[in-house]
Design an enzyme around this catalytic site. Structure first.
Site, PDB file in Angstrom:
ATOM      1  N   GLN A 219      83.546  18.143  16.308  1.00  0.00           N
ATOM      2  CA  GLN A 219      82.296  17.930  16.268  1.00  0.00           C
ATOM      3  C   GLN A 219      81.911  17.905  14.604  1.00  0.00           C
ATOM      4  O   GLN A 219      80.884  17.398  14.274  1.00  0.00           O
ATOM      5  CB  GLN A 219      81.411  18.951  16.817  1.00  0.00           C
ATOM      6  CG  GLN A 219      81.485  18.900  18.205  1.00  0.00           C
ATOM      7  CD  GLN A 219      80.673  19.855  18.950  1.00  0.00           C
ATOM      8  OE1 GLN A 219      81.059  20.549  20.089  1.00  0.00           O
ATOM      9  NE2 GLN A 219      79.289  20.159  18.609  1.00  0.00           N
TER      10      GLN A 219
ATOM     11  N   CYS B 219      72.985  25.319  21.636  1.00  0.00           N
ATOM     12  CA  CYS B 219      72.384  26.346  21.412  1.00  0.00           C
ATOM     13  C   CYS B 219      72.443  26.270  19.999  1.00  0.00           C
ATOM     14  O   CYS B 219      73.554  26.131  19.292  1.00  0.00           O
ATOM     15  CB  CYS B 219      72.646  27.503  22.103  1.00  0.00           C
ATOM     16  SG  CYS B 219      71.967  29.159  21.207  1.00  0.00           S
TER      17      CYS B 219
ATOM     18  N   GLU C 100      69.416  20.394  22.443  1.00  0.00           N
ATOM     19  CA  GLU C 100      69.605  21.675  23.046  1.00  0.00           C
ATOM     20  C   GLU C 100      68.347  22.423  23.797  1.00  0.00           C
ATOM     21  O   GLU C 100      68.584  23.163  24.521  1.00  0.00           O
ATOM     22  CB  GLU C 100      70.150  22.574  22.185  1.00  0.00           C
ATOM     23  CG  GLU C 100      71.478  22.063  21.411  1.00  0.00           C
ATOM     24  CD  GLU C 100      71.417  23.014  20.214  1.00  0.00           C
ATOM     25  OE1 GLU C 100      72.480  23.283  19.931  1.00  0.00           O
ATOM     26  OE2 GLU C 100      70.525  23.126  19.348  1.00  0.00           O
TER      27      GLU C 100
HETATM   28  N1  MCN Z   1      66.519  11.810  19.499  1.00  0.00           N
HETATM   29  C1  MCN Z   1      65.400  10.854  19.746  1.00  0.00           C
HETATM   30  N2  MCN Z   1      64.324  11.559  19.275  1.00  0.00           N
HETATM   31  C2  MCN Z   1      63.908  12.647  18.573  1.00  0.00           C
HETATM   32  C3  MCN Z   1      65.004  13.626  18.637  1.00  0.00           C
HETATM   33  C4  MCN Z   1      66.485  13.223  19.203  1.00  0.00           C
HETATM   34  O1  MCN Z   1      65.660   9.951  19.888  1.00  0.00           O
HETATM   35  N3  MCN Z   1      62.720  13.142  18.154  1.00  0.00           N
HETATM   36  C5  MCN Z   1      67.931  11.157  20.005  1.00  0.00           C
HETATM   37  C6  MCN Z   1      68.826  11.377  18.588  1.00  0.00           C
HETATM   38  O2  MCN Z   1      68.715  10.163  18.013  1.00  0.00           O
HETATM   39  C7  MCN Z   1      70.140  11.640  19.444  1.00  0.00           C
HETATM   40  C8  MCN Z   1      69.893  12.469  20.549  1.00  0.00           C
HETATM   41  O3  MCN Z   1      68.396  12.266  20.814  1.00  0.00           O
HETATM   42  O4  MCN Z   1      70.533  10.435  19.703  1.00  0.00           O
HETATM   43  C9  MCN Z   1      70.219  13.933  19.993  1.00  0.00           C
HETATM   44  O5  MCN Z   1      69.591  14.227  18.877  1.00  0.00           O
HETATM   45  P1  MCN Z   1      69.442  15.864  18.342  1.00  0.00           P
HETATM   46  O6  MCN Z   1      68.396  16.569  18.827  1.00  0.00           O
HETATM   47  O7  MCN Z   1      69.397  15.265  16.763  1.00  0.00           O
HETATM   48  O8  MCN Z   1      70.860  16.380  18.601  1.00  0.00           O
HETATM   49  P2  MCN Z   1      72.379  16.143  17.864  1.00  0.00           P
HETATM   50  O9  MCN Z   1      72.578  14.496  17.951  1.00  0.00           O
HETATM   51  O10 MCN Z   1      72.570  16.907  16.841  1.00  0.00           O
HETATM   52  O11 MCN Z   1      73.263  16.408  19.152  1.00  0.00           O
HETATM   53  C10 MCN Z   1      73.785  17.686  19.128  1.00  0.00           C
HETATM   54  C11 MCN Z   1      73.124  18.523  20.341  1.00  0.00           C
HETATM   55  C12 MCN Z   1      74.138  19.668  20.641  1.00  0.00           C
HETATM   56  S1  MCN Z   1      74.340  21.015  19.537  1.00  0.00           S
HETATM   57  C13 MCN Z   1      74.933  19.951  21.875  1.00  0.00           C
HETATM   58  S2  MCN Z   1      75.683  21.352  21.991  1.00  0.00           S
HETATM   59  C14 MCN Z   1      74.669  18.860  22.959  1.00  0.00           C
HETATM   60  C15 MCN Z   1      73.450  18.027  22.783  1.00  0.00           C
HETATM   61  O12 MCN Z   1      73.378  17.376  21.740  1.00  0.00           O
HETATM   62  N4  MCN Z   1      75.854  18.460  23.234  1.00  0.00           N
HETATM   63  C16 MCN Z   1      76.159  17.306  24.028  1.00  0.00           C
HETATM   64  N5  MCN Z   1      73.461  17.069  23.573  1.00  0.00           N
HETATM   65  C17 MCN Z   1      74.652  16.539  24.227  1.00  0.00           C
HETATM   66  N6  MCN Z   1      74.644  15.422  24.999  1.00  0.00           N
HETATM   67  C18 MCN Z   1      75.770  14.670  25.460  1.00  0.00           C
HETATM   68  N7  MCN Z   1      75.862  13.738  26.064  1.00  0.00           N
HETATM   69  N8  MCN Z   1      77.193  15.575  25.135  1.00  0.00           N
HETATM   70  C19 MCN Z   1      77.194  16.585  24.306  1.00  0.00           C
HETATM   71  O13 MCN Z   1      78.362  17.135  23.859  1.00  0.00           O
HETATM   72 CU1  CUM Z   2      75.020  24.668  19.739  1.00  0.00          CU
HETATM   73  S1  CUM Z   2      76.385  23.975  20.870  1.00  0.00           S
HETATM   74 MO1  CUM Z   2      75.915  22.360  19.950  1.00  0.00          MO
HETATM   75  O1  CUM Z   2      75.475  23.111  18.609  1.00  0.00           O
HETATM   76  O2  CUM Z   2      77.300  21.782  19.332  1.00  0.00           O
END
Ligand code: MCN
Ligand code: CUM
Length: 796
Positions: free
Chosen positions: A224, A372, A742
């Site tokens: 990641q 998380c 999350e």
């Molecule tokens: N998004 C959006 N509008 C927002 C916030 C987010 O449209 N206001 C969209 C983002 O652009 C992104 C998605 O939602 O396409 C998730 O965004 P974000 O909250 O920024 O999270 P991350 O992209 O950093 O993803 C990490 C998070 C984590 S830490 C874990 S653990 C997890 C999760 O995402 N693992 C996943 N969701 C998952 N979903 C899938 N399918 N697979 C994983 O491994």
């Molecule tokens: Cu917190 S599990 Mo995600 O942070 O990849």
């Protein structure tokens, strides 16, 4: 030259529920996962794992394995040591054995590796390795580890005389003591958040390819955070960083499992260097479940000082975390127990004190953040279980008690008792939307009626706010590397573009959503923007994807780099329109002359001019990079409400309804956000109801397969009613977005458990540990007692 203003939704901009572009290849079976990488001359690696949880290694005989035809290399800890690679640093300033030399410290620990022509030969050869073990007493929970005569698991560490990893505290102890002296009521709760496992569909793996001629090391791997791996490989293997290329191809789910650095990666890299051939390692399911990515396993206890009318005066909390044999999970350097101190952040509490202790045990490294932001799941679970217990102790209504203690909308930014600065939110409004949706008052009446007829209905409320987006770089770093992120945008002459970021999608849909931010900022249709992540040779440096930091940090960088591009395009537009820059205005996708709005140029025309018709003295091209250091974390908020019916005869409970109200600020892609919420709720339901990965008294991992470790299928998964009407834009994020990835997994579990506990109201039962299995509910109902998970919570 005239162009029309664009309809943002039509070009796939902010707020468009655009279909995920990555799914085209996934549903056709055309994804490119690590195991799909096949290189000429590639060999295969398998790992020999320890059958024992704690034992001294007296000898390892690899001669029979070497003799098996098709075997090219057998690696042991002793050989790794000659390269100074028997141990490696972890992301939390500890060390971890790559291959065991002195002792094995958990069942499933890596002892040796075989590299052979195919994986079957390698596996057979592993079984020919003879290891002599001298068993040592296993330690399977923190209490055993803290016994005065407990064997010291980490006797490899100089100065380590016991099994304590750390003692950490935060908050105001004296002030909290005073709050308790003034309390009318003190409410207490103690519970265990069991070990769980992210269990992505794809296990971990790597294909290492060292080319002696070019001296370049290319590693395809399931990470990641590719740039962190590159830096770690450079430092640990002492290779020049520019000669290392980490490629994280398609990932079949991460969920935190793919953040740490695992021994298999290191061994495949060393094997490729030694053999000068590509070496592939693909973990099997049991290997994944037994040795990587364990989360939680933490004992939480706390008490709350309360005024009769329901005002919370303060709280104290203590946690004992079972870290396994190595403190290997990632967390910001300043904090030993992640962001546990975000607990109760949504409530206006004057004073608090938190102590945390970490303990080594004979289990695989634990504490990985599974969906998380660094231990927030545990923090929010305790918070909402404690809120329920406190409201019950006071005889107050669950919803009213929460509402009266919420941080108020006009009280932001708000400094929490344990030191965070929360930025914005409409907590009471989210709760009201949730209560209206579930028809709270009617349900309470129905519940009372049903109770008279012996039916047990329950309603559980959970709220959560999560610190998402690490950093800012002032407070957040991992091993000293500051937490910020990046985006690089190249607009080609035909107005099409390629965007790269320092994040790495594992299923979250970055290829879809980042293009929407570019569309919003520049008016270039999302379908004209290719998004690429995960190749350290091409992507700008970034800290990767975890802690839902991508939208808060990399997503912000996408907006910022687009704005840099727009600033240059404006100069090009002025040149094309033959007016000065100050006389130009912008609307989506178009610059126009303020005094003559029909005269304008499109962003695409500006792009062409950047390569074919730039003004004198202007640097050609339309490309830029932005590094974004966020001023603060983003703080989404959610309310989850569950109703259940418990069968008093069997303890089986069914979810009647689940309502989710999520406020993650501005939603880039509402459909993807809903997908994230549903996925998280399902994981929450799994943890609350069925998932159980534990260790017997001999240190054997129980749950290293899908017969014992249950994943909910569509059959078990409840239906969800999602609400998106509350939107509090993040005040410091360029497009007002907060993280969402999350939230539902963080806040969901307490809603389910609270609902079951509510159904048991009046029985005097205060707690059933997760998973809330039917037999536990039955035991609680029948014997009117709390049911602790295994191992039992110690009563001091
Ligand atoms: N998004 C959006 N509008 C927002 C916030 C987010 O449209 N206001 C969209 C983002 O652009 C992104 C998605 O939602 O396409 C998730 O965004 P974000 O909250 O920024 O999270 P991350 O992209 O950093 O993803 C990490 C998070 C984590 S830490 C874990 S653990 C997890 C999760 O995402 N693992 C996943 N969701 C998952 N979903 C899938 N399918 N697979 C994983 O491994
Ligand atoms: Cu917190 S599990 Mo995600 O942070 O990849």
């Amino acid at each position: 030259m005239t162009t029309q203003a664009l309809d943002e939704i039509k070009i796939g901009g902010l707020g468009a529920s655009r279909k995920r572009v990555e799914d085209d290849r996934f549903i056709r079976g055309k994804g490119n996962y690590t195991d799909d990488v096949v290189l000429p001359g590639m060999l295969h690696m398998e790992i020999l794992r320890s059958p024992l949880p704690h034992a001294r290694i007296t000898s390892i005989d690899t001669s029979k394995a070497w003799a098996l035809p098709g075997v090219h290399l057998v690696l042991t800890g002793e050989m790794m040591a000659t390269r100074n690679l028997a141990w490696m640093p972890t992301l939390s300033y500890d060390t971890q054995a790559v291959l065991a030399t002195d002792k094995v410290r958990f069942q499933g620990q890596e002892v040796a590796c075989v590299i052979a022509d195919d994986p079957y030969i390698a596996k057979d050869a592993c079984e020919l390795i003879e290891v002599d073990y001298e068993p040592l007493p296993p330690i399977v929970n923190p209490w055993q580890g803290l016994e005065p005569d407990a064997p010291v698991i980490r006797d490899d560490k100089e100065g380590q005389a016991d099994n304590v990893v750390y003692n950490w505290e935060v908050g105001d102890k004296a002030g909290t003591d005073r709050a308790f002296e003034q309390a009318d009521v003190v409410s207490k709760l103690e519970l265990h958040y069991p070990r769980s496992h992210p269990s992505p569909i794809e296990c971990c793996g790597s294909v290492a390819d060292f080319n002696r001629a070019t001296q370049k090391l290319t590693v395809y791997m399931t990470t990641q955070a590719p740039h962190i791996i590159r830096a770690a490989v450079a430092m640990v293997a002492e290779l020049p960083e520019q000669m290392i290329r980490i490629i994280s191809p398609d990932i079949g789910g991460g969920f935190g499992n793919k953040v740490p650095i695992y021994p298999g990666y290191v061994c495949s890299i060393l094997a490729s260097i030694l053999l000068e051939r590509p070496v592939k390692w693909i973990e099997d399911k049991t290997g994944n479940l037994i040795s990587t990515g364990f989360a939680r396993d933490i004992y939480l206890k706390g008490e709350m000082a309360l005024r009769k009318d329901g005002k919370i005066l303060g709280f104290r909390m203590h946690t004992d975390a079972d870290h396994g044999a190595f403190f290997a999970d990632a967390q910001p350097s300043k904090f030993k127990i992640g962001l546990m101190h975000s607990t109760f952040a949504a409530y206006d509490i004057p004073v608090a004190h938190l102590t945390a202790r970490g303990v080594y045990t004979n289990k695989a490294p634990g504490g990985v953040a599974y969906r998380c932001s660094f231990r927030v799941t545990e923090a929010m679970f305790f918070q909402e279980r404690m809120m329920q217990a406190a409201a019950d102790d006071l005889g107050l209504d669950q919803a009213a008690f929460r509402r009266m203690n919420f941080v108020r909308d006009d009280d932001f930014p708000h400094r929490t008792a344990l030191g965070f600065l929360t930025d914005s939110g409409q907590y009471a409004k989210c709760l009201d939307v949730g209560l209206a949706a579930i028809d709270y008052d009617s349900f309470r009446k129905e519940q009372a009626e049903a109770r008279k007829r012996g039916r047990l209905l329950g309603l559980g409320i959970s709220t959560m706010t999560e610190p998402l987006g690490a950093g800012n770089s002032r407070e957040y770093d991992i091993l000293g590397i500051k937490m910020f992120d990046s985006a690089d945008l190249k607009v080609h002459m035909t107005g099409k573009a390629i965007l790269r970021t320092g994040a790495k999608t594992q299923g979250q849909g970055h290829e879809t959503t980042w293009a929407q931010i570019v569309a919003h900022e520049l008016g270039i249709p999302a379908e004209d923007v290719t998004v690429e992540e995960g190749d350290t040779d091409t992507a700008p440096f970034g800290m990767g994807t975890y802690a839902s930091r991508s939208t808060p940090v990399a997503g912000a960088a996408v907006a910022m780099v687009s704005r840099k591009i727009r600033a240059k395009a404006r100069k090009l537009a002025a040149h094309l329109l033959e007016v000065s820059e100050e006389d130009i205005d912008w609307e989506l996708g178009r610059f126009y002359v303020r005094s003559a709005p029909s005269q304008g140029v499109s962003i695409q025309e500006c792009a062409m001019a950047a390569y074919s018709n730039m003004p004198d003295g202007m640097e050609p091209g339309l490309e830029n990079t932005a590094y974004y250091d966020p001023p603060n974390l983003t703080w989404p908020f959610a309310v989850y409400i569950v109703t259940v019916e418990v069968d008093p005869e069997t303890g089986v409970w069914d979810v009647l309804r689940m309502v989710a109200v999520d406020d993650c600020g501005v939603r880039i892609n509402p459909m993807i956000v809903e997908g994230q919420i549903m996925g998280g709720l399902t994981e929450a339901y799994a943890m609350a109801s069925m998932q159980f990965i534990t260790f017997d008294a001999d240190g054997n991992c129980v749950g290293s397969n899908y017969m014992d470790y249950l994943l909910p299928s569509a059959w078990e998964t409840p239906g969800y009613e999602l609400h998106s009407e509350v939107v509090t834009p993040c005040p410091h994020h360029p497009i007002g977005a907060k993280g969402i990835g999350e939230c539902a997994a963080v806040g969901g579990p307490a809603a389910f458990v609270n609902a079951v506990m509510d159904a048991l109201g009046g029985t005097g039962v205060r707690n059933i540990d997760m998973p809330v299995l039917p037999d536990r509910v039955w035991e609680a109902l029948t014997y009117r007692r709390d049911v602790a998970g295994y191992p039992p919570v110690r009563q001091d």
